[in-house]
Scaffold this motif. Structure first.
Motif, PDB file in Angstrom:
ATOM      1  N   GLU A 204      23.022  27.611  52.434  1.00  0.00           N
ATOM      2  CA  GLU A 204      23.817  28.288  53.455  1.00  0.00           C
ATOM      3  C   GLU A 204      25.281  28.425  53.058  1.00  0.00           C
ATOM      4  O   GLU A 204      25.924  29.430  53.371  1.00  0.00           O
ATOM      5  CB  GLU A 204      23.720  27.543  54.799  1.00  0.00           C
ATOM      6  CG  GLU A 204      22.361  27.581  55.449  1.00  0.00           C
ATOM      7  CD  GLU A 204      21.457  26.443  55.013  1.00  0.00           C
ATOM      8  OE1 GLU A 204      20.486  26.158  55.728  1.00  0.00           O
ATOM      9  OE2 GLU A 204      21.714  25.834  53.937  1.00  0.00           O
ATOM     10  N   ALA A 205      25.813  27.417  52.368  1.00  0.00           N
ATOM     11  CA  ALA A 205      27.211  27.486  51.926  1.00  0.00           C
ATOM     12  C   ALA A 205      27.402  28.564  50.867  1.00  0.00           C
ATOM     13  O   ALA A 205      28.494  29.120  50.727  1.00  0.00           O
ATOM     14  CB  ALA A 205      27.666  26.126  51.402  1.00  0.00           C
ATOM     15  N   CYS A 206      26.340  28.864  50.129  1.00  0.00           N
ATOM     16  CA  CYS A 206      26.408  29.958  49.149  1.00  0.00           C
ATOM     17  C   CYS A 206      26.438  31.309  49.860  1.00  0.00           C
ATOM     18  O   CYS A 206      27.206  32.209  49.488  1.00  0.00           O
ATOM     19  CB  CYS A 206      25.210  29.903  48.205  1.00  0.00           C
ATOM     20  SG  CYS A 206      25.102  28.399  47.226  1.00  0.00           S
ATOM     21  N   LEU A 207      25.619  31.455  50.901  1.00  0.00           N
ATOM     22  CA  LEU A 207      25.587  32.706  51.651  1.00  0.00           C
ATOM     23  C   LEU A 207      26.934  33.028  52.273  1.00  0.00           C
ATOM     24  O   LEU A 207      27.298  34.195  52.427  1.00  0.00           O
ATOM     25  CB  LEU A 207      24.517  32.635  52.743  1.00  0.00           C
ATOM     26  CG  LEU A 207      23.064  32.691  52.286  1.00  0.00           C
ATOM     27  CD1 LEU A 207      22.134  32.493  53.480  1.00  0.00           C
ATOM     28  CD2 LEU A 207      22.764  34.004  51.596  1.00  0.00           C
ATOM     29  N   ASN A 208      27.662  31.988  52.633  1.00  0.00           N
ATOM     30  CA  ASN A 208      28.980  32.186  53.258  1.00  0.00           C
ATOM     31  C   ASN A 208      30.073  32.497  52.243  1.00  0.00           C
ATOM     32  O   ASN A 208      31.212  32.769  52.634  1.00  0.00           O
ATOM     33  CB  ASN A 208      29.376  30.933  54.053  1.00  0.00           C
ATOM     34  CG  ASN A 208      28.465  30.683  55.223  1.00  0.00           C
ATOM     35  OD1 ASN A 208      27.868  31.613  55.765  1.00  0.00           O
ATOM     36  ND2 ASN A 208      28.335  29.422  55.631  1.00  0.00           N
ATOM     37  N   ARG A 209      29.752  32.465  50.941  1.00  0.00           N
ATOM     38  CA  ARG A 209      30.768  32.621  49.913  1.00  0.00           C
ATOM     39  C   ARG A 209      30.423  33.731  48.925  1.00  0.00           C
ATOM     40  O   ARG A 209      30.638  33.597  47.722  1.00  0.00           O
ATOM     41  CB  ARG A 209      30.951  31.298  49.157  1.00  0.00           C
ATOM     42  CG  ARG A 209      31.419  30.114  49.997  1.00  0.00           C
ATOM     43  CD  ARG A 209      32.931  30.143  50.209  1.00  0.00           C
ATOM     44  NE  ARG A 209      33.323  31.041  51.283  1.00  0.00           N
ATOM     45  CZ  ARG A 209      34.573  31.334  51.609  1.00  0.00           C
ATOM     46  NH1 ARG A 209      35.578  30.823  50.914  1.00  0.00           N
ATOM     47  NH2 ARG A 209      34.857  32.147  52.603  1.00  0.00           N
ATOM     48  N   GLY A 210      29.888  34.828  49.422  1.00  0.00           N
ATOM     49  CA  GLY A 210      29.561  35.946  48.553  1.00  0.00           C
ATOM     50  C   GLY A 210      30.812  36.638  48.016  1.00  0.00           C
ATOM     51  O   GLY A 210      31.882  36.608  48.622  1.00  0.00           O
ATOM     52  N   ILE A 211      30.677  37.281  46.861  1.00  0.00           N
ATOM     53  CA  ILE A 211      31.773  37.998  46.196  1.00  0.00           C
ATOM     54  C   ILE A 211      31.387  39.472  46.108  1.00  0.00           C
ATOM     55  O   ILE A 211      30.232  39.810  45.837  1.00  0.00           O
ATOM     56  CB  ILE A 211      32.023  37.419  44.793  1.00  0.00           C
ATOM     57  CG1 ILE A 211      32.524  35.971  44.904  1.00  0.00           C
ATOM     58  CG2 ILE A 211      33.024  38.273  44.012  1.00  0.00           C
ATOM     59  CD1 ILE A 211      32.673  35.274  43.567  1.00  0.00           C
ATOM     60  N   SER A 212      32.344  40.347  46.322  1.00  0.00           N
ATOM     61  CA  SER A 212      32.053  41.776  46.301  1.00  0.00           C
ATOM     62  C   SER A 212      31.657  42.218  44.895  1.00  0.00           C
ATOM     63  O   SER A 212      32.149  41.700  43.888  1.00  0.00           O
ATOM     64  CB  SER A 212      33.271  42.584  46.768  1.00  0.00           C
ATOM     65  OG  SER A 212      34.277  42.583  45.778  1.00  0.00           O
ATOM     66  N   PHE A 213      30.769  43.213  44.842  1.00  0.00           N
ATOM     67  CA  PHE A 213      30.382  43.748  43.542  1.00  0.00           C
ATOM     68  C   PHE A 213      31.511  44.543  42.905  1.00  0.00           C
ATOM     69  O   PHE A 213      31.547  44.707  41.680  1.00  0.00           O
ATOM     70  CB  PHE A 213      29.124  44.612  43.681  1.00  0.00           C
ATOM     71  CG  PHE A 213      27.873  43.794  43.805  1.00  0.00           C
ATOM     72  CD1 PHE A 213      27.410  43.050  42.740  1.00  0.00           C
ATOM     73  CD2 PHE A 213      27.182  43.743  44.999  1.00  0.00           C
ATOM     74  CE1 PHE A 213      26.273  42.269  42.843  1.00  0.00           C
ATOM     75  CE2 PHE A 213      26.035  42.978  45.116  1.00  0.00           C
ATOM     76  CZ  PHE A 213      25.576  42.234  44.042  1.00  0.00           C
ATOM     77  N   GLU A 214      32.442  45.010  43.700  1.00  0.00           N
ATOM     78  CA  GLU A 214      33.607  45.683  43.129  1.00  0.00           C
ATOM     79  C   GLU A 214      34.369  44.721  42.236  1.00  0.00           C
ATOM     80  O   GLU A 214      34.782  45.071  41.127  1.00  0.00           O
ATOM     81  CB  GLU A 214      34.509  46.239  44.232  1.00  0.00           C
ATOM     82  CG  GLU A 214      35.707  47.003  43.690  1.00  0.00           C
ATOM     83  CD  GLU A 214      36.561  47.617  44.777  1.00  0.00           C
ATOM     84  OE1 GLU A 214      37.496  48.362  44.440  1.00  0.00           O
ATOM     85  OE2 GLU A 214      36.313  47.339  45.971  1.00  0.00           O
ATOM     86  N   TRP A 215      34.569  43.480  42.717  1.00  0.00           N
ATOM     87  CA  TRP A 215      35.258  42.479  41.894  1.00  0.00           C
ATOM     88  C   TRP A 215      34.386  42.066  40.716  1.00  0.00           C
ATOM     89  O   TRP A 215      34.855  41.991  39.571  1.00  0.00           O
ATOM     90  CB  TRP A 215      35.619  41.252  42.720  1.00  0.00           C
ATOM     91  CG  TRP A 215      36.469  40.284  41.947  1.00  0.00           C
ATOM     92  CD1 TRP A 215      37.826  40.266  41.862  1.00  0.00           C
ATOM     93  CD2 TRP A 215      35.997  39.201  41.113  1.00  0.00           C
ATOM     94  NE1 TRP A 215      38.242  39.243  41.024  1.00  0.00           N
ATOM     95  CE2 TRP A 215      37.139  38.580  40.545  1.00  0.00           C
ATOM     96  CE3 TRP A 215      34.736  38.705  40.786  1.00  0.00           C
ATOM     97  CZ2 TRP A 215      37.060  37.496  39.693  1.00  0.00           C
ATOM     98  CZ3 TRP A 215      34.643  37.620  39.918  1.00  0.00           C
ATOM     99  CH2 TRP A 215      35.792  37.028  39.380  1.00  0.00           C
ATOM    100  N   ARG A 216      33.088  41.810  40.984  1.00  0.00           N
ATOM    101  CA  ARG A 216      32.185  41.376  39.910  1.00  0.00           C
ATOM    102  C   ARG A 216      32.135  42.401  38.781  1.00  0.00           C
ATOM    103  O   ARG A 216      32.177  42.034  37.594  1.00  0.00           O
ATOM    104  CB  ARG A 216      30.770  41.143  40.483  1.00  0.00           C
ATOM    105  CG  ARG A 216      29.622  41.115  39.466  1.00  0.00           C
ATOM    106  CD  ARG A 216      29.780  40.004  38.455  1.00  0.00           C
ATOM    107  NE  ARG A 216      28.721  40.013  37.463  1.00  0.00           N
ATOM    108  CZ  ARG A 216      28.711  40.724  36.340  1.00  0.00           C
ATOM    109  NH1 ARG A 216      29.720  41.538  36.052  1.00  0.00           N
ATOM    110  NH2 ARG A 216      27.712  40.629  35.493  1.00  0.00           N
TER     111      ARG A 216
END
Length: 315
Positions: A204-216
């Motif tokens: 759940e802590a991972c789901l709350n910390r997603g990164i945009s694909f624009e940045w990736r």
């Protein structure tokens, strides 16, 4: 260098494991840690593929001097034939690296002959109280080391684990996260034998910390280096149906490298072993059991991004 910065990473070499390993290698290059070895465990893909993927990563940054060890090829207990069928995980592709048909496979003979469980105990016993374990896959190797060598866990400084869940939300089944579901008995052994709170990053802590694909893709992915070229190829197809990038193992590794980047709570965690629909689910008790985990709830994404960029810069 402080001897307390020694680390071993135990992983099953999917793509998020790869980002995490590259972060550790970059920290080793900066002399912030000393990476003592990589132990491989079955999980995202077969043991052979895990070892090959690790060697690909090391080769991309000219660090084949880091020893690689082959560990458990199966969970402690194989699935009950009468249990519901769950297909072999395919998120990272059958080879763990997106089935990208990568050229020039490394020489598998570069893997050390010493078994990972023995290597874990040897390295830890040679450096008592100084080793941090970063566990990114199923916990089979760690559980076997605990049960084979009674003093193993007492000599480990800290343990960081990506696995489990905090509210019954799963990514492998409706109620279980992949690493704990793949080998619940091993997760149970590690949790029950904890000498002091283990640092755990749940799903759940991972789901709350997603990164945009624009940045990736436009910031991280635009870095020109062999390791970024490798990761761009491996991740080319696997995230196409997702709205955010979730490098779970990299999130945990950011906290292992910079503990202040994570915020959590002390609680008691166990794992369900026999539930028909809940096998592998973490059970959290904040009121009764003695705390055995520091359950991470937040990770500083800016710290993670900085570490990822450092990891991808050309050596």
């Amino acid at each position: 260098m402080s001897p307390q910065n020694m680390m071993i990473v135990d992983l099953d070499a999917g793509t998020d494991d790869a980002h995490a390993l590259l972060m550790l290698l970059a920290a080793d290059k900066r002399q912030e840690i000393k990476l003592m070895g990589v132990t491989c465990v079955n999980g995202n893909t077969s043991m052979k593929n895990v070892c090959l993927n690790v060697l690909r990563i090391l080769r991309s940054v000219n660090r084949l001097d880091i020893p690689v060890f082959c560990g458990a090829v199966d969970p402690l207990i194989l699935p009950n034939p009468a249990a519901p069928i769950v297909s072999f995980p395919s998120f990272h592709g059958s080879d763990g690296f997106g089935d990208a048909n990568l050229p020039n496979p490394p020489d598998i003979n570069l893997v050390k002959s010493e078994n990972a469980i023995c290597a874990l105990n040897r390295i830890v016993s040679e450096n008592p109280g100084q080793l941090t374990l970063v566990c990114l896959g199923p916990l089979t190797n760690i559980a076997l080391a605990i049960k084979t060598f009674p003093n193993f866990l007492t000599q480990v400084r800290d343990v960081y684990i990506m696995g489990g869940n905090s509210s019954g939300l799963g990514n492998m089944t409706p109620s279980a996260e992949f690493n704990f579901f793949h080998d619940p008995e091993s997760a149970h052994i590690v949790l029950e034998c904890a000498q002091k709170p283990l640092v755990i990053l749940p799903w759940e802590a991972c789901l709350n910390r997603g990164i945009s694909f624009e940045w990736r893709n436009k910031v991280l992915g635009a870095i020109e280096s062999p390791q970024m070229e490798l990761m761009n190829a491996a991740e080319h197809d696997i995230w196409k149906d997702y709205s955010e990038w979730l490098p779970c193992d990299a999130l945990l590794t950011a906290v292992a490298l910079h503990p202040q980047a994570g915020k959590g709570k002390l609680c008691h965690m166990s794992v369900e072993l026999s539930g028909w629909k809940t096998r592998g689910q973490s059970v959290i008790d904040s009121k009764h059991g003695k705390p055995n985990v520091n359950l991470l709830e937040e990770v500083d994404l800016e710290v993670l991004k900085k570490l990822l960029i450092l990891a991808m810069e050309k050596y």
